[in-house]
Design an enzyme around this catalytic site. Structure first.
Site, mmCIF file in Angstrom:
data_model
loop_
_atom_site.group_PDB
_atom_site.id
_atom_site.type_symbol
_atom_site.label_atom_id
_atom_site.label_comp_id
_atom_site.label_asym_id
_atom_site.label_seq_id
_atom_site.Cartn_x
_atom_site.Cartn_y
_atom_site.Cartn_z
ATOM 1 N N THR A 57 -17.590 -46.223 -19.285
ATOM 2 C CA THR A 57 -16.618 -46.506 -20.355
ATOM 3 C C THR A 57 -15.187 -46.445 -19.822
ATOM 4 O O THR A 57 -14.395 -47.368 -20.017
ATOM 5 C CB THR A 57 -16.814 -45.521 -21.520
ATOM 6 O OG1 THR A 57 -18.169 -45.575 -21.932
ATOM 7 C CG2 THR A 57 -15.915 -45.873 -22.689
ATOM 8 N N LYS A 86 -4.162 -25.142 -22.930
ATOM 9 C CA LYS A 86 -3.208 -24.146 -23.457
ATOM 10 C C LYS A 86 -3.267 -24.107 -24.977
ATOM 11 O O LYS A 86 -2.292 -23.786 -25.651
ATOM 12 C CB LYS A 86 -1.800 -24.508 -22.994
ATOM 13 C CG LYS A 86 -1.642 -24.579 -21.487
ATOM 14 C CD LYS A 86 -0.211 -25.019 -21.153
ATOM 15 C CE LYS A 86 -0.091 -25.422 -19.699
ATOM 16 N NZ LYS A 86 1.221 -26.041 -19.419
ATOM 17 N N HIS A 135 -19.841 -44.492 -30.959
ATOM 18 C CA HIS A 135 -19.352 -45.059 -29.696
ATOM 19 C C HIS A 135 -19.220 -46.571 -29.924
ATOM 20 O O HIS A 135 -20.003 -47.375 -29.427
ATOM 21 C CB HIS A 135 -20.361 -44.760 -28.587
ATOM 22 C CG HIS A 135 -19.854 -44.977 -27.202
ATOM 23 N ND1 HIS A 135 -18.701 -45.688 -26.913
ATOM 24 C CD2 HIS A 135 -20.358 -44.587 -25.996
ATOM 25 C CE1 HIS A 135 -18.528 -45.710 -25.604
ATOM 26 N NE2 HIS A 135 -19.511 -45.046 -25.021
HETATM 27 C C1 NCD Z 1 -23.262 -43.118 -23.394
HETATM 28 C C2 NCD Z 1 -22.289 -42.116 -23.978
HETATM 29 O O1 NCD Z 1 -21.430 -41.574 -23.282
HETATM 30 O O2 NCD Z 1 -22.398 -41.939 -25.159
HETATM 31 N N1 NCD Z 1 -22.882 -43.701 -22.215
HETATM 32 C C3 NCD Z 1 -21.937 -44.681 -22.189
HETATM 33 O O3 NCD Z 1 -20.843 -44.532 -22.670
HETATM 34 N N2 NCD Z 1 -22.265 -45.834 -21.600
HETATM 35 C C4 NCD Z 1 -24.670 -42.693 -23.469
HETATM 36 C C5 NCD Z 1 -25.075 -41.324 -23.023
HETATM 37 O O4 NCD Z 1 -24.275 -40.483 -22.657
HETATM 38 O O5 NCD Z 1 -26.266 -41.098 -23.064
#
Ligand code: NCD
Length: 316
Positions: A57, A86, A135
């Site tokens: 990401t 902090k 996400h």
């Molecule tokens: C995921 C996340 O960080 O939510 N990964 C991602 O961003 N591609 C999936 C995960 O952590 O399993």
């Protein structure tokens, strides 16, 4: 303010614009800049502020920003390297960073940061992962990858397996698939059996999933041991890992694994997706299968979608 904190922040029309621009960006990605002047944002700056680990990401946001000519301030380990150590509040942190840039890309383990961002951030905030809740940019790139393969998503059979309780990518993706009329089947790992859209789930009440979700949304449930029976019907198989770091204590999970014993049941036309990182839910033997889309296309689509989203957020 042009925040992107939840899938619900965008209408289907806006999502279509982002997908269409991502398609143009993908086409021009390896060509010289003057092919795509409409996407140049040279005097802009973003901050990537991450308090949880990230590989795809953050890097893809930063690569996308560089392609657009955007400057990037970055904090990959903000939990330890920023004034959060902090005991500075998220509100004060956002108000400060917002003076240095035009947009903030933020990942935080406390899913409540999105409400604080909405209320106090002086610049648009993009949610790069909010605890177990959402996400949304991952869901956009997942959708983009699905749409590259299938023209008509209405009624498309999609199987989603893994940690339904903590999988923020799943929570965002299911909302998006619902918008496009897909027929979703869910397979939860045991111990993550709370359905995220059941209102008994404490996570759900925090984000706006309709109360009649299960009944009206073409969503059904399958047990891990029965997945093999429905595999031949599926066009999209979306695997996710168990989010062990979000559990207290330990336990044994029963979950569906895609491997040599069942890959023959998967349709020739199907695609296998995974937001990654992968643990043992997809055997490495599957990686070279032509239906495995996670390591190349899906990962790469992250830069096109995020470039398109940054352009949408920052263009005047
Ligand atoms: C995921 C996340 O960080 O939510 N990964 C991602 O961003 N591609 C999936 C995960 O952590 O399993």
């Amino acid at each position: 303010m042009n925040h992107f904190l939840s899938i619900s922040d965008f209408s289907k029309d806006e999502i279509e614009v982002i997908l269409q621009d991502a398609f143009t960006i993908e086409k021009y990605w390896n060509r010289s800049k003057n092919y795509c002047n409409e996407f140049v944002l040279e005097n802009k700056c973003i901050t990537t502020f991450f308090t949880e680990p990230s590989t795809r990401t953050r890097f893809s946001f930063e690569r996308a920003a560089h392609w657009l000519g955007i400057h990037v301030l970055t904090s990959a380990d903000a939990l330890h390297s920023s004034s959060l150590t902090k005991e500075e509040s998220i509100k004060d942190t956002l108000m400060t960073i917002g003076q240095y840039c035009n947009a903030i890309v933020m990942r935080h383990k406390d899913e409540g940061f999105v409400d604080i961002a909405r209320q106090y951030s002086p610049v648009p905030v993009i949610n790069a992962g909010s605890g177990s809740a959402e996400h949304p940019t991952q869901a956009l790139l997942d959708l983009y990858t699905i749409k590259q393969k299938f023209n008509d998503l209405n009624g498309l059979p999609v199987l989603i397996c893994g940690d339904l309780l903590h999988g923020r990518t799943i929570h965002s993706l299911v909302k998006l698939l619902h918008l496009y009329g897909c027929k979703v089947t869910l397979c939860a790992a045991s111990m993550t059996r709370f359905l995220p859209w059941s209102h008994q789930n404490p996570i759900v009440s925090k984000f706006d999933i309709p109360s009649n979700y299960l009944e009206n949304c073409n969503v059904s449930i399958v047990e891990p041991e029965n997945v093999k029976d429905i595999l031949p019907e599926m066009e999209v198989i979306y695997m996710t890992r168990i989010q062990k770091e979000r559990f207290t204590g330990s336990g044994n999970f029963n979950f569906f694994t895609l491997d040599e014993s069942n890959i023959d049941k998967v349709k020739e036309t199907a695609i296998i997706l995974h937001p990654l990182p992968r643990n043992s839910e997809i055997s490495e033997a599957i990686d070279s299968d032509p239906r495995a889309t996670y390591h190349q296309k899906q990962v790469r689509n992250g830069i096109y979608i995020r470039a398109s989203l940054l352009n949408h957020t920052l263009k005047e």
